[in-house]
Scaffold this motif. Structure first.
Motif, PDB file in Angstrom:
ATOM      1  N   VAL B  52       0.898  -0.862   0.461  1.00  0.00           N
ATOM      2  CA  VAL B  52      -0.236   0.177  -0.165  1.00  0.00           C
ATOM      3  C   VAL B  52       0.477   1.198  -0.009  1.00  0.00           C
ATOM      4  O   VAL B  52       2.249   1.450   0.266  1.00  0.00           O
ATOM      5  N   CYS B  53       0.874   2.370  -0.794  1.00  0.00           N
ATOM      6  CA  CYS B  53       1.674   3.886  -0.768  1.00  0.00           C
ATOM      7  C   CYS B  53      -0.176   4.108  -0.603  1.00  0.00           C
ATOM      8  O   CYS B  53      -0.688   4.641  -0.441  1.00  0.00           O
ATOM      9  N   HIS B  54       1.382   5.367  -0.268  1.00  0.00           N
ATOM     10  CA  HIS B  54      -0.119   6.703   0.515  1.00  0.00           C
ATOM     11  C   HIS B  54      -0.502   7.112  -0.921  1.00  0.00           C
ATOM     12  O   HIS B  54      -2.062   7.586  -0.346  1.00  0.00           O
ATOM     13  N   THR B  55      -0.310   7.536  -2.134  1.00  0.00           N
ATOM     14  CA  THR B  55      -1.010   7.501  -3.264  1.00  0.00           C
ATOM     15  C   THR B  55      -1.861   6.639  -3.037  1.00  0.00           C
ATOM     16  O   THR B  55      -2.864   7.339  -3.833  1.00  0.00           O
ATOM     17  N   ASP B  56      -2.136   5.992  -3.007  1.00  0.00           N
ATOM     18  CA  ASP B  56      -3.327   4.137  -3.291  1.00  0.00           C
ATOM     19  C   ASP B  56      -4.242   5.783  -2.107  1.00  0.00           C
ATOM     20  O   ASP B  56      -5.879   5.111  -2.728  1.00  0.00           O
ATOM     21  N   ILE B  57      -4.113   5.987  -1.074  1.00  0.00           N
ATOM     22  CA  ILE B  57      -5.394   6.063  -0.337  1.00  0.00           C
ATOM     23  C   ILE B  57      -5.683   7.643  -0.580  1.00  0.00           C
ATOM     24  O   ILE B  57      -6.978   7.751  -0.221  1.00  0.00           O
ATOM     25  N   GLU B  58      -4.791   7.706  -1.329  1.00  0.00           N
ATOM     26  CA  GLU B  58      -5.395   9.338  -1.880  1.00  0.00           C
ATOM     27  C   GLU B  58      -6.655   9.128  -3.884  1.00  0.00           C
ATOM     28  O   GLU B  58      -7.520   9.409  -3.135  1.00  0.00           O
ATOM     29  N   VAL B  59      -5.827   7.765  -4.297  1.00  0.00           N
ATOM     30  CA  VAL B  59      -7.121   7.793  -4.740  1.00  0.00           C
ATOM     31  C   VAL B  59      -8.194   6.788  -4.564  1.00  0.00           C
ATOM     32  O   VAL B  59      -9.759   7.197  -4.523  1.00  0.00           O
ATOM     33  N   LEU B  60      -8.584   6.458  -3.139  1.00  0.00           N
ATOM     34  CA  LEU B  60      -9.119   5.343  -2.891  1.00  0.00           C
ATOM     35  C   LEU B  60     -10.492   6.637  -2.332  1.00  0.00           C
ATOM     36  O   LEU B  60     -11.489   6.941  -2.621  1.00  0.00           O
ATOM     37  N   HIS B  61      -9.898   8.213  -1.820  1.00  0.00           N
ATOM     38  CA  HIS B  61     -10.098   8.882  -1.383  1.00  0.00           C
ATOM     39  C   HIS B  61     -11.240   9.676  -2.111  1.00  0.00           C
ATOM     40  O   HIS B  61     -12.576  10.323  -2.511  1.00  0.00           O
ATOM     41  N   HIS B  62     -10.275   9.879  -3.459  1.00  0.00           N
ATOM     42  CA  HIS B  62     -11.101  11.218  -4.200  1.00  0.00           C
ATOM     43  C   HIS B  62     -10.535  10.935  -5.566  1.00  0.00           C
ATOM     44  O   HIS B  62     -10.858  12.288  -6.545  1.00  0.00           O
ATOM     45  N   GLY B  63     -10.268   9.801  -5.873  1.00  0.00           N
ATOM     46  CA  GLY B  63     -10.537   8.525  -7.510  1.00  0.00           C
ATOM     47  C   GLY B  63      -8.568   9.478  -8.114  1.00  0.00           C
ATOM     48  O   GLY B  63      -8.007  10.247  -7.358  1.00  0.00           O
ATOM     49  N   HIS B  64      -8.550   9.249  -9.071  1.00  0.00           N
ATOM     50  CA  HIS B  64      -7.196   8.625  -9.269  1.00  0.00           C
ATOM     51  C   HIS B  64      -7.192  10.626 -10.298  1.00  0.00           C
ATOM     52  O   HIS B  64      -7.884  10.885  -9.996  1.00  0.00           O
ATOM     53  N   PRO B  65      -5.738  11.292 -10.609  1.00  0.00           N
ATOM     54  CA  PRO B  65      -5.683  12.579 -11.480  1.00  0.00           C
ATOM     55  C   PRO B  65      -6.311  12.440 -11.943  1.00  0.00           C
ATOM     56  O   PRO B  65      -6.748  13.366 -12.710  1.00  0.00           O
TER      57      PRO B  65
END
Lengths: 371, 371, 371, 371
Positions: B52-65
């Motif tokens: 698990v990478c920190h950016t996965d968590i961002e994707v989970l919450h906000h979608g990917h870029p």
């Protein structure tokens, strides 16, 4: 190998000269001062003309950096000024690279030659900055500069001035060299690449002129003053943006198919402009920071990271860029003469500084011309 | 030249697989999904483990870029995850560079190969980012990633995994590659040079490990959590600074004869740390920005300019650095295994993400291991 | 994202076309051949004009490199030619970067995009050179070229042609790009630096033109043919050396205060010239090898070592230099039109090749112009 | 700022010293000579140990380069030797960077600091090479070297020697620095890249040791002498090739999946080996020329051009690489001690030179150790 004596040919060097020195803060005084002697690797220059730079004004009000940091006491005998040109009138011992009579302009920095940075060629990042005894010189910052009849220079700071340049315009050589150095650190391969410059001061305008001379396309300036935008156009800007009338980021995106420019230059020193410059810049692009506001600047570093942006701070010139800029001047690849707006005699150098500081009468580059 | 057919050797590829997909925001769901087919230049990977990478968590919450920017609609069938390793089980047409059975880890980005950036080797700055139809892939960001039994990869993103690395530790290859890439952009010549890293997360710790492996000296970390400082020490840090207990800038200056470090890395994402990192850095030094806070960061750009500092934002890996980092892993030049703290089965990937997000039980790298 | 279909607008594409193909060695034949279909990332180009390059003549006599190495059988259906321009008439699927009607010139190489070299941006050093099935293309070397009415190109090889360039002159874009690339590998910072070029063929002359356009000074050519020296002068050479009449090394030393030039280019392919070029070069200087004789060349490597000389072999273009050269052409920074000396219709392409091979009637660049 | 006086602490400096000087060609004589005085930026070093380098033998037989070129008359009072270490015993005026008592090794070259090359950091390419009066120094080449009890050094050539290195082994620091510099000019990013070295002399072996220390893989040596191959293995070579027993090019190709190595080093000085090294090198690869035969070397430049090979000649050290190599020695990243094979006292320096020249008794590095 016989030692070559210092050489004055037929120049008569007086014992004393007129020179402006710092008085108290905010005060500059015209005094009579000893003409200095060139040492090893040095020449004596009879100053022909000197331009006022924004940093001179900072020195006048606050002292030079080493004084401010307390490494050197505030020096009331100190002569400021670094954008000068003139004539070699005397050579130090063992100097045969230049001869009395040579017409020259000068780089600001002679590194110490002994610290790790100088040894690796980064002489503007010298670890012995301010330490004259260790060989470092920075004209008008840590050693006496050019608001005087004569000045000493290390030969490694001299560049030839071609006949067709007036004394006044030749003072702009070091400014051109600073912009050239900025393009160097951006990678140098600007031909056919897009570039945006924010800020139409002398440095920003020189970036425009050099980028155009080296084939950048398009060349874009963002600058609120109409006369400066016109100057930029004259020097080669393809597109002019008035950031007070339109969104400069949106405009640059429009001009670059949405991508942003390959290279950008922050030359305004205005905090809010930093993020404009970043947002104008293409993914994987490069930004030169050539000016700054004091204090902390709110900066969109998230954009920098997620777009692989590289930011390069530059302190003046470097990498022999002044010599290469001088070559372009010699080749008439660009004409900086419109930047020169006003001229005063040495006796009125204080007035020249005031004009530059207040941009009186539309002043851009104010030059003091010797008689 | 005969066309080489795709090849599965004796691997039995099922029609469907278990895969975690985005549900609504903050929700990830385990579903049954079609196993994808490898195309030109691609292979099918049976995922062995994924971190698990920190950016996965961002994707989970906000979608990917690309979802956030609206280029792609929020995709409820999308599988995230990019730090994975596994086994090639099927090759696309004309692929003979890799064979079914090869044990591999993966880079995140396959550039489009047709835009100017990719053509010049800057595949993480691809102008066709998000455009799958133009060939771009970014595992778990713009194309389905590794929280699933199978995943597709372009062969240019594969690196070999040596036998002596466990599946769990091999997931850290791409993290190591990101730090390697950061050292590349800092110039690569870190041997015998000083470096400071702020932030003891996985990326910061990997910078420590790689810098040490490549001969940097001294290697310094500034990190408030004691366990992370100890981890840094284990990985090669020569000096540990607790920035809550002492002034990290002053301390770094003390350790470097007042000069500051040659290279520095911002890996904390904490706004106040940016200026610490800048002020720790030697005149003429270089700074890698490898993390970021959202919003504007108050930044001492005056220091950047007057000290000729260069700042390099990096978005993940690049320049084949993952492959070179994998080689150092193969040579056992550093041991990232302590970074791996927790393991969960695929069915508990949501729990794994939660552990990583909350650093539950001192979690650093939480790994999902397939059966 | 919807898939974009291929697009021909209103262009009528015939089923077959006229094309020159290799016959036996030394033989080229005009045949009727199928018009190819553009695939993913590709367009179909209606060829407007094509210039004969020296390497075409090598292909005619010996087959192209992959044929010679036996990787590909000698191919009697193969169409050679790489220096062409034309009009996009059909786009492949998902191509929207270019539109039918766009006037373009072409780079030679489309890398495979999947090998280590291409991924790092060195697409002319592709490890899959010759392997069409792996995506590599080199116009007229490994894939069908431009001595035909139509040709396929990967979109990453296209550059825009400005209106003011004739079809004939626009064929020289890739030659200019090769010289531009050579200057890139020499470091790019040629403004104000001295450069010497040996050999006044098209490549050598383009180096002269580009170096001048980018501000090099002085620009020196050594070339025995008087008409080529005059051409060099026209393109920007400051000094002309006839190596049969005077010692070119001594002359270059005279012109550079004994130091030699900063950059030099071997563009003659004459063995004896290699050492002249080396000895013309300043300590710490850089040499571009842009031509070669077959066999072993007696080379003064002792000079190379004791003077810290760097030698850069280049195989054609790279680093998007063709695009940047095209930008300089668009800006009218140099005028390559005098290089174009003769024109023939497609039906007489064999005659065009003969003129170029024998330099009949002073031929430099011989162009085949479609009707 | 007060001037700092020169400082000897408690070291007693005699008026005269023992020193070896050139006699006639091929002759070296032990004489009593004046102990020199350190000037600005200089220190006096009490020599601890000095190794014989192959170039010393050239100087002994032919004079040093400036003598040979006639710039300086053959100098019978000249002391050769540049691979030395020792102790600072006296500092020149204004020197506080080093103190009496500091244990140091030395770089060979102190550039003049005033020519264009030195200003740009290329101090081994100094335009004032040989001109002592202009500040240039090259220990044992243009200024007195280390086959004596005392020697002068510019402080920019000093590097610290860690306690754990013996005097004898510390003399190898500059050799290690030369190999480090060679890796720098090859781009520095050797971790995980393949490298081949031809020639198992001290320089070649140091390239092996440094490349391994920096993570290159695989590291390959081609060397006909079995004992030298074993030494290479000890220092980190992964593969040993006997070029008399097998085709070294074919072998390297086998070891690199047919591609050839990313980096290669010619350290044999044997003409026929140059093409072996070229042909061992990957398309787009880089070659360091670190040795040379006199005269012209038949070289396959066609291969260089058609494979985009870059060739870098190096003359000794540069770019502060000696300091970075010294850091790796301090960190015990490699152990050069086996290179040191023989020791003699100062009185037998002539015998030491003879051993080195004739490789008597398997001599690799022969060291003269002071009492």
């Amino acid at each position: 190998m016989t030692k070559k004596k210092s050489n004055t040919n037929n120049y008569q060097i007086p014992k004393t000269m007129k020179a402006w020195v710092l008085g108290g803060p905010h005060e500059m005084k015209l005094v009579e001062k000893k003409v200095p002697e060139p040492g090893q690797s040095e020449v004596l220059v009879k100053v022909g003309a000197i331009a006022v730079c924004h940093t001179d004004i900072e020195v006048l009000h606050h002292g030079h950096p080493a004084m401010i940091e307390g490494k050197i006491p505030f020096n009331k005998d100190f002569t400021m000024g670094h954008e000068y040109m003139g004539t070699v009138v005397k050579t130090g011992e063992n100097v045969d690279e230049w001869q009395p009579g040579d017409r020259i302009a000068v780089e600001v920095h002679a590194g110490c030659g002994r610290c790790a940075k100088c040894r690796e060629g980064m002489y503007t990042s010298c670890h012995n900055y301010s330490y004259r005894s260790k060989g470092h010189r920075a004209n008008g910052f840590t050693t006496d500069g050019g608001f005087a009849e004569y000045a000493i220079n290390n030969i490694n700071t001299l560049v030839a001035v071609p006949d067709h340049l007036s004394d006044e315009v030749a003072t702009l050589t070091v400014t051109a060299g600073t912009a050239m150095y900025g393009l160097d650190v951006l990678g140098g391969l600007v031909a056919g690449q897009s570039i945006a410059v924010a800020g139409g001061g002398p440095i920003g305008l020189m970036f425009i002129a050099l980028a155009k001379a080296l084939g950048a396309a398009p060349v874009i300036i963002s600058e609120p003053r109409p006369d400066r935008r016109e100057m930029a156009k004259h020097l080669g800007a393809d597109f002019l943006i008035d950031p007070l009338a339109e969104d400069p980021v949106e405009k640059v995106r429009d001009l670059t198919k949405g991508k942003g420019v390959d290279f950008s230059v922050e030359a305004s020193g205005v905090p809010i402009v930093v993020n404009q410059i970043l947002h104008m810049t293409n993914r994987g692009g490069k930004v030169c920071l050539a000016a700054f506001a004091n204090g902390l600047t709110p900066t969109d570093l998230a954009y920098v990271v997620s777009n692989n942006i590289y930011m390069f701070g530059i302190r003046g010139e470097g990498n022999s860029a002044v010599r290469r800029a001088a070559s372009l001047l010699e080749q008439k690849r660009f004409d900086p003469s419109p930047l020169h707006t006003h001229t005063f005699p040495l006796e009125e150098a204080d007035k020249a500084v005031s004009y530059a500081e207040n941009q009186t009468d539309g002043a851009i580059k104010v030059v003091v011309k010797m008689n």
